[in-house]
Motif scaffolding. Structure first.
Motif, mmCIF file in Angstrom:
data_model
loop_
_atom_site.group_PDB
_atom_site.id
_atom_site.type_symbol
_atom_site.label_atom_id
_atom_site.label_comp_id
_atom_site.label_asym_id
_atom_site.label_seq_id
_atom_site.Cartn_x
_atom_site.Cartn_y
_atom_site.Cartn_z
ATOM 1 N N HIS A 163 -39.422 -66.847 8.027
ATOM 2 C CA HIS A 163 -40.481 -66.603 9.008
ATOM 3 C C HIS A 163 -41.691 -67.491 8.749
ATOM 4 C CE1 HIS A 163 -38.872 -62.268 9.877
ATOM 5 N NE2 HIS A 163 -38.209 -63.197 10.529
ATOM 6 N N PHE A 195 -35.414 -58.914 2.171
ATOM 7 C CA PHE A 195 -36.715 -58.883 2.826
ATOM 8 C C PHE A 195 -37.495 -60.162 2.554
ATOM 9 C CE2 PHE A 195 -41.096 -57.733 3.520
ATOM 10 C CZ PHE A 195 -41.084 -56.762 4.515
ATOM 11 N N GLU A 218 -42.524 -50.166 0.685
ATOM 12 C CA GLU A 218 -42.697 -51.085 1.815
ATOM 13 C C GLU A 218 -44.117 -51.657 1.903
ATOM 14 O OE1 GLU A 218 -41.702 -49.233 5.454
ATOM 15 O OE2 GLU A 218 -43.299 -47.745 5.408
ATOM 16 N N MET A 275 -35.931 -63.471 4.201
ATOM 17 C CA MET A 275 -36.234 -63.616 5.614
ATOM 18 C C MET A 275 -37.719 -63.870 5.821
ATOM 19 S SD MET A 275 -35.350 -64.023 8.637
ATOM 20 C CE MET A 275 -33.608 -63.670 8.733
ATOM 21 N N ALA A 276 -38.569 -63.304 4.976
ATOM 22 C CA ALA A 276 -40.006 -63.589 5.070
ATOM 23 C C ALA A 276 -40.267 -65.077 4.843
ATOM 24 C CB ALA A 276 -40.783 -62.751 4.063
ATOM 25 N N SER A 287 -45.239 -60.429 1.427
ATOM 26 C CA SER A 287 -44.876 -61.326 2.526
ATOM 27 C C SER A 287 -46.123 -61.907 3.187
ATOM 28 C CB SER A 287 -44.022 -60.592 3.563
ATOM 29 O OG SER A 287 -44.752 -59.557 4.178
ATOM 30 N N GLU A 344 -39.116 -57.759 13.354
ATOM 31 C CA GLU A 344 -37.782 -57.943 12.767
ATOM 32 C C GLU A 344 -37.687 -57.288 11.392
ATOM 33 O OE1 GLU A 344 -34.657 -60.992 13.311
ATOM 34 O OE2 GLU A 344 -35.873 -62.071 11.850
ATOM 35 N N LEU A 345 -38.689 -57.510 10.544
ATOM 36 C CA LEU A 345 -38.654 -56.931 9.198
ATOM 37 C C LEU A 345 -38.809 -55.412 9.238
ATOM 38 C CD1 LEU A 345 -40.732 -59.573 7.207
ATOM 39 C CD2 LEU A 345 -38.271 -59.198 7.107
ATOM 40 N N TRP A 376 -44.804 -55.694 2.203
ATOM 41 C CA TRP A 376 -45.603 -56.319 3.260
ATOM 42 C C TRP A 376 -46.751 -57.124 2.676
ATOM 43 C CZ3 TRP A 376 -43.842 -57.141 7.786
ATOM 44 C CH2 TRP A 376 -42.957 -56.244 8.401
#
Length: 375
Positions: free
Chosen positions: A210, A203, A349, A206-207, A356, A331-332, A353
């Motif tokens: 992004h 997670f 989660e 990929m953050a 990120s 996407e996430l 968030w």
């Protein structure tokens, strides 16, 4: 009921088919003529593989034998092949440190596969490795090492030669309990890695990607990226073809007993309300409120390889055939829905968030500070 395609959609499909026939014949003829003067792009050709690897390994010993590995690789799909190739060197005593095997991903050679490759744009993965990856360290750190890559969206041709990681990595789906292939062996150094750690590592990596490409205008210069032309207001007909295919696929699935009435009604409503003008409004990249960045596009656990390197977890993202620009949060969120248990999502989660978003906020502060210093 299956949606009847409009006359313009039929013409578009016919035009793509005719173009593919011409380009298929041209590419086959070109490859045949070129083979008289240069080694053909054939992974079974020792001369060609030798030239490819010597771009990376200057003093590579002579390769005397090449054969496809008996160990099958999962992947490839409708239009591609994915397999491992084992290499034998002429000088065994000097071959240490050089690849004993490589992985090849290439498009299938028959016309139907080439046609589908043109529709899906699957050759963009090779272009991604050619153009974007070498320029961005954050991408270099999370993809396999690429020895050779060439893709052509017009003809659907694609070939990629990359490092073989089979002895070093495990698909994340195996670590997260996705055992659709049956029981799989897990390396001892990964047996103690928790599912929480796997999910967090993926997670956050990929953050980072992004954030690096957050609303980057340079992405809009790459029309081969999925979604770029549509977000620039170009390609309405190809968008309508894609939506027509989507509606037809859903019409064949919607009456399956696995779907609840609520889910069927929700998807029916979404497809009914979707239009080119509405999509353009929701994805207006000129508005500062529209989030967009580089997205993987097929971000599920078995496209993410996991390993421990220098006692630290590392992820390797593969299968970038759907790479494009899009909403990072979508996407996430899709990754979490597809791969995390309900219990994990409820427990963690929100914190993921927050972290990120903090990364994005710090990136904005850094860019703003640099801008003030320039002024």
């Amino acid at each position: 009921m299956v949606t009847e395609p409009s006359f313009s959609v039929v013409l578009f499909n016919l035009w793509v088919w005719m173009q593919t026939v011409i380009l298929f014949g041209y590419s086959k003829s070109k490859a045949y003529l070129r083979s008289f003067f240069f080694p053909s792009e054939d992974p079974s050709n020792t001369e060609w593989i030798q030239s490819v690897l010597r771009n990376k390994f200057t003093h590579l010993p002579p390769i005397v034998d090449i054969h496809e590995s008996s160990q099958a690789l999962n992947g490839g799909g409708l239009v591609g092949l994915l397999y491992s190739v084992e290499l034998a060197y002429g000088k065994r005593d000097s071959s240490a440190g050089y690849p004993r095997s490589i992985v090849v991903k290439q498009g299938k050679g028959h016309f139907q596969a080439r046609l589908y490759a043109r529709y899906s744009g699957s050759a963009r993965e090779a272009i991604f490795y050619q153009t974007l990856v070498p320029k961005h360290g954050i991408l270099l750190s999370c993809v396999p090492e690429i020895y050779y890559s060439r893709g052509d969206l017009r003809s659907g041709e694609c070939i990629i030669v990359m490092e073989d990681l089979k002895d070093e990595v495990v698909p994340s789906g195996h670590l997260l309990g996705n055992q659709c292939w049956g029981e799989v062996p897990i390396p001892i150094e990964l047996e103690m890695v928790s599912q929480d750690e796997v999910l967090r590592t993926i997670f956050m990596k990929m953050a980072d990607i992004h954030v690096h490409f957050w609303r980057s205008r340079t992405l809009l210069m790459h029309d081969w990226l999925k979604g770029v032309s549509w977000r620039k207001g170009v390609g309405k007909l190809s968008w309508e073809v894609a939506m027509c295919n989507m509606r037809n696929r859903w019409s064949r699935l919607r009456d399956k007993s696995v779907f609840t009435p609520l889910l069927r009604d929700t998807i029916d409503g979404l497809l009914e309300r979707t239009s080119w003008s509405r999509w353009q409004k929701l994805n207006d990249i000129t508005s500062p409120d529209t989030p967009f960045t580089l997205v993987h596009g097929d971000f599920h656990a078995n496209n993410i390889l996991f390993r421990i390197e220098n006692r630290e977890p590392r992820t390797v993202f593969v299968d970038w055939s759907e790479v494009g620009i899009g909403c990072p949060f979508t996407e996430l969120a899709q990754f979490m829905i597809s791969n995390a248990t309900i219990e994990f999502r409820r427990a963690h989660e929100r914190d993921l968030w927050k972290v990120s978003w903090k990364i994005i906020h710090l990136q904005f502060q850094s860019v703003f500070t640099q801008f003030i210093c320039i002024l």
